[in-house]
Design an enzyme around this catalytic site. Structure first.
Site: not given
Ligand code: AMP
Ligand code: MG
Length: 468
Positions: A86, A120, A171, A243, A253
Site C-alpha cells: 500500500g 502511501g 529496503r 503478511d 517490517d
C-alpha cells in the site's frame, strides 16, 4: 547512475502485482545512504542529487520495473483477503556481489492500488527506526531486510501527532515473498498462480526443495532458526502477522518492534497489541501458527490432499522441537556453552527467572556474566551467587569468554535512544543517528559506553506506536 537490475518478479503473469511508479516528491534530499550496502549491490552513488531523485521516487532508474505486490494476510489472527503493497514499490532486483538476488524496494513512495485508506507515505520517525534497527539486526547476525537509503521528501505527512516530515526508506531484501503472498491465491482458488508462485519461491530460495511440502519444510526451518535468534537478543517483533512473515526467513517490517531493557518473558511494547498476542515469549508459538497458515495455503495445490495434510501436519508438529533446539543453542552460547545439552535448559531458565524476578537488564546482565559486576544487576544477590556457583560447576574449568563474546552484545538499539535520535533528526540534527549506526555496527565490541547503558526510570519508553 546505473543499477544492474535483473528483474524476475515483474515477469510473473498478470495478477501477481500492479505496475505503478513512485509518486514524485517536491524536494528530495538524502538523510542517510548506506555506502557499504550500495557497494554490495553494485549501486553507484557518486552523484548525491541523483541518489535523492532515485530513492526519493522522482527518477525511475534505467532497468527498473516499478510495481506493487499483491498479498493477503492474517492480521492479529483475522484474515484480510487483500492487503498488498500500500505504500511500497519494488523498483526491481539485482544480483549482489555475493551472487545473492535482492529486491530493492521503496517504502513510503506514494499510493498504489492497494493503499485502501492510506496515503502511501511514511514519516521520518519510522523510516529511521527501521533503518537503525534493521542494520543493527544485520550486524548482530540476524537474518533481516536491510536499509539502503533514507530520503526526506520535503513534504509533510499527517499523522496523529500532526504534520511530520515525510521520508522514503529504500529496503533491500532477499525477496518480499511472505506467507500472505501464498494466502491470497489459495483463498481465491487461483491454483495456477499458487503453483507458479511456489515454483518461483523454490527457485529463488530453496532450489533443493522437493515440491510445495519441501518448500514448507525449508521455510519452517528458516523461521525456527530466526525466532530464537530474536529472543537471544531480547527482540520483540510486535506485528508477526502472516503478511510480515517472510519465506526467506528474514526479519521484515520494523513497526512497533523493540529490544527489551529489563527481562520480561511476557513483555509487549506495541500499543496496538492489546491481547499480547505478539509478546516476547509468545513468538515461537506464533511462528508455528504462521507456518500452519502457509501449510494450509500450499496444500491447496496438491492432488492428494489427505496425504499432503498428513505430511504437512508432521512438518508443523516438528517445529516446536526445532525451535527449542535452536533456542538452546543460542542461549547456551550466552552462558558460554558451545555444546549445551537439554539438561542445561534448567540452568539457563533459572538465570532468566532470576532476571525476570529482579527486572535485570537483559543485554547488560549477559554482557557482564563472568565478571565481578554481574551480581550488581540483581537485587537478590545471594540467589545469583548460588546460580553462579552451579554455572561454574557446569563449566568445569572451561573459559566461557570466547563463546559468550559472540553471543552477548554490549549494545542494542534501545528504545529511549531511538526516540531521542528521531526527535533530533526531526530537528535536523544527524549526530545521534550517525553515532548509533556506528556503535551498532560492532555490537559485540562497541566502545560507546553511554549508548550501552540501560534507561533510567525517567528514560524508560514503555510502549512503541506503529505511527506509520
Ligand atoms: P504493516 O502493518 O506495515 O505491515 O502494513 C499492513 C498493510 O497496510 C500493508 O498492506 C501496507 O502496505 C498497508 N499500509 C500501511 N501504512 C500505509 C500507508 N500509510 N498508506 C497505504 N498503505 C499502508
Ligand atoms: Mg507489512
Amino acid at each position: 547512475m546505473p543499477i544492474p537490475f535483473d528483474n524476475t518478479y515483474a515477469a510473473l503473469p498478470e495478477g501477481f502485482s500492479t505496475s505503478v511508479p513512485p509518486t514524485p516528491v517536491s524536494a528530495p534530499s538524502v538523510f542517510a545512504f548506506n555506502t557499504d550496502l550500495a557497494a554490495l549491490l553494485g549501486v553507484a552513488h557518486d552523484d548525491l542529487t541523483e541518489v535523492a531523485d532515485i530513492f526519493g521516487g522522482n527518477l525511475i532508474p534505467e532497468g527498473a520495473t516499478p510495481l506493487a505486490q499483491l498479498y493477503a494476510g492474517h492480521q492479529f489472527g483475522s484474515f484480510n483477503p487483500q492487503l498488498g503493497d500500500g505504500r511500497a514499490i519494488l523498483l526491481g532486483e539485482v544480483i549482489d556481489q555475493s551472487g545473492q538476488r535482492r529486491d530493492i524496494q521503496l517504502k513510503g513512495s506514494g499510493p498504489t492500488p492497494y493503499s485502501r485508506m492510506g496515503d502511501g507515505r511514511a514519516w521520518l520517525g519510522p523510516v529511521l527506526r527501521e533503518y537503525v534497527v534493521s542494520e543493527a539486526m544485520h550486524a548482530l547476525g540476524v537474518p533481516t531486510t536491510r536499509a539502503l537509503a533514507a530520503v526526506l521528501t520535503g513534504e509533510p505527512v499527517y499523522r496523529e501527532t500532526g504534520a511530520m516530515p515525510g521520508a522514503v526508506l529504500t529496503r533491500v531484501a532477499s525477496s518480499h515473498l511472505r506467507v500472505g503472498s501464498f494466502q491470497v491465491f489459495a483463498h481465491r482458488g487461483q491454483i495456477d498462480h499458487l503453483k507458479t508462485l511456489t515454483n518461483y519461491a523454490i527457485a529463488r530460495h530453496s532450489p533443493e526443495a522437493d515440491g510445495p511440502l519441501g518448500l514448507l519444510q525449508a521455510v519452517c526451518t528458516a523461521q525456527a532458526a530466526l525466532i530464537p535468534t530474536w529472543m537471544s537478543f531480547g527482540f520483540i517483533h510486535g506485528v508477526m502477522n502472516t503478511d510480515n512473515c517472510t519465506i526467506s526467513g528474514e526479519t521484515i517490517d520494523y513497526g512497533p518492534c523493540a529490544f527489551m531493557d529489563a527481562y520480561d518473558h511476557a513483555r509487549v511494547f506495541s500499543s496496538i497489541d492489546r491481547s499480547a498476542r505478539y509478546a516476547y515469549g509468545n513468538q515461537p508459538q506464533i511462528a508455528v501458527w504462521n507456518m500452519a497458515q502457509l501449510a494450509t495455503s500450499l496444500i491447496q495445490q496438491m492432488d492428494d490432499k489427505d496425504a499432503a495434510i498428513e505430511e504437512a501436519t508432521a512438518i508443523i508438529h516438528a517445529m516446536p522441537l526445532q525451535i527449542e533446539e535452536q533456542w538452546l543453542a543460542r542461549f547456551g552460547a550466552k552462558v558460554g556453552l558451545s555444546a549445551p545439552t537439554p539438561t542445561d535448559q534448567t540452568l539457563i531458565e533459572d538465570l532468566l527467572s532470576l532476571m525476570q524476578q529482579d527486572g535485570a537488564d537483559f543485554t547488560n546482565t549477559f554482557a557482564a556474566l563472568g565478571t565481578p559486576t554481574a551480581r550488581d544487576h540483581f537485587t537478590d544477590r545471594a540467589a545469583f551467587d548460588a546460580w553462579e556457583t552451579t554455572w561454574r560447576t557446569r563449566l568445569d574449568g572451561q573459559d566461557p569468554t570466547e563463546v559468550m563474546a559472540h553471543a552477548n552484545p554490549v549494545i542494542i538499539p534501545r528504545n529511549h535512544r531511538i526516540e531521542d535520535m528521531i526527535e533530533q533528526a526531526v530537528a535536523g540534527d544527524h549526530t545521534l543517528f550517525e553515532r548509533m549506526n556506528t556503535a551498532l555496527a560492532t555490537p559485540f565490541t562497541s566502545t560507546d559506553p553511554d549508548l550501552h547503558r540501560a534507561p533510567t526510570q525517567q528514560q524508560i519508553v514503555p510502549a512503541t506506536f506503529c505511527g506509520t
